[in-house]
Design an enzyme around this catalytic site. Structure first.
Site, PDB file in Angstrom:
ATOM      1  N   HIS A 236       0.821  -1.216   0.000  1.00 51.04           N
ATOM      2  CA  HIS A 236       0.000   0.000   0.000  1.00 51.04           C
ATOM      3  C   HIS A 236       0.861   1.275   0.000  1.00 51.04           C
ATOM      4  CE1 HIS A 236      -3.453  -2.489   1.119  1.00 51.04           C
ATOM      5  NE2 HIS A 236      -2.763  -2.977   2.118  1.00 51.04           N
TER       6      HIS A 236
HETATM    7  C1  BDR Z   1      -3.021   0.908   5.310  1.00 46.60           C
HETATM    8  O1  BDR Z   1      -3.229   0.470   6.654  1.00 46.60           O
HETATM    9  C2  BDR Z   1      -2.045  -0.059   7.189  1.00 46.60           C
HETATM   10  O2  BDR Z   1      -2.254  -1.336   7.676  1.00 46.60           O
HETATM   11  C3  BDR Z   1      -1.000  -0.039   6.096  1.00 46.60           C
HETATM   12  O3  BDR Z   1       0.248   0.345   6.617  1.00 46.60           O
HETATM   13  C4  BDR Z   1      -1.527   0.948   5.099  1.00 46.60           C
HETATM   14  O4  BDR Z   1      -1.043   2.250   5.357  1.00 46.60           O
HETATM   15  C5  BDR Z   1      -3.766  -0.012   4.371  1.00 46.60           C
HETATM   16  O5  BDR Z   1      -5.133   0.007   4.665  1.00 46.60           O
END
Ligand code: BDR
Ligand code: CA
Length: 307
Positions: A236
């Site tokens: 992500h």
């Molecule tokens: C986001 O939430 C966190 O778990 C990850 O680091 C990312 O920024 C994804 O939904």
């Protein structure tokens, strides 16, 4: 001359990768930390760990230890109790430069032209900085964030974690009037995934950082396999970094995006106006697709670079 950024993060496995990638791709003026995947003291320790492991000379400032209005929530199922579960933790000697991330964001933006804010956790620090010093909105180059989704969420049917965790902060950011706002939401980030082959290649490299990242990705991939049945784990947060350093890898659509802050069923939902011909002000460049092969090469190269 590399693009100047402040990386605001809550490490977090994919945040850890974002730190390595940002330090390679950009001029990282500061790393600021926020409560999110884990409590603040752990996300700060994890950011320092990554800096020490990779030999990065970047100041780390800790910030908000809770969201603006809602209670703090974390993501131990995705990232473990430490926020960075997996490989053995090395001893870390680096210390945070300050506990004033918000002050750091404000003073950095006031003393440098065209800084990008790159938040990849809940938006608490960024919202507090905007509220405290509205002039920074006109000085920044833009905000490139990981958060939200065009389509399904991950913590609820409609909400992605970073927006859901502090929806009131997200509202402030999306309505800030910043010149450029880029959104890498789940619809985009699930196109850039790390699977077993990449992990094996990093482990085969044998260097300290690639070996550590292989251990992190093992844990992260297993959590996605168990929770979501995925064969590869979404990177992500690196997407928000690449949206600044390599925008040519993306296709963006200009949209009006707002945040549902208080809905019983839809708290933290990014409401993306996709009506053709809508007259709504397009406040956000929504990322819809990425050249995942090229992005993955950059990720692997970045990790190997640290040896
Ligand atoms: C986001 O939430 C966190 O778990 C990850 O680091 C990312 O920024 C994804 O939904
Ligand atoms: Ca994150």
């Amino acid at each position: 001359m590399n693009t100047k950024i402040i990386l605001d993060c809550d490490p977090g496995h994919d945040d850890a990768m974002a730190i390595l990638l940002a330090a390679r791709e950009c001029d990282v003026l500061a790393i600021t930390t926020v409560s999110g995947n884990a409590p603040l003291h752990l996300t700060t320790a994890n950011a320092l760990l990554m800096c020490e492991l990779a030999g990065l000379d970047i100041p780390v400032h800790s910030g908000a230890d809770r969201p603006l209005l809602v209670p703090a929530a974390h993501a131990p199922r995705a990232h473990g109790a430490t926020g960075l579960d997996g490989p053995p933790r090395p001893q870390v000697y680096l210390e945070a430069t300050s506990a004033d991330a918000v002050g750091c964001i404000i003073s950095t933006v006031r003393t440098h032209d065209d800084v990008w804010l790159v938040p990849v956790g809940p938006l608490t620090n960024i919202a507090l900085a905007i509220r405290q010093a509205p002039d920074i909105v006109g000085r920044i180059a833009g905000i490139s964030l990981m958060g939200g989704a065009v389509g399904p969420g991950n913590v609820t049917p409609t909400a992605e974690f970073n927006i859901w965790a502090d929806p009131h902060a997200a509202l402030i950011v999306f309505r800030s009037g910043t010149r450029v706002l880029r959104m890498a939401g789940l619809n985009l980030t699930h196109q850039l995934c790390v699977g077993p082959e990449v992990i094996a290649a990093l482990r085969a490299d044998g260097g300290t950082v690639p070996t550590f990242m292989a251990g992190l990705f093992d844990f992260y991939l297993a959590s996605y396999q168990e929770r979501a049945g995925l064969e590869a784990a979404p990177m992500h947060d690196p997407c928000a970094v690449l949206a600044v350093s390599r925008p040519e890898l993306f296709s963006f659509g200009a949209r009006h995006v707002d945040v549902e802050a208080d809905g019983d069923l839809t708290r933290g939902m990014t409401v993306v106006d996709e009506r053709p011909g809508t007259e709504a002000v397009r406040n956000c460049d929504v990322a819809y697709s990425i050249d995942a092969a090229a992005a993955l090469d950059l990720i692997v190269d970045a990790v190997r670079n640290y040896g």
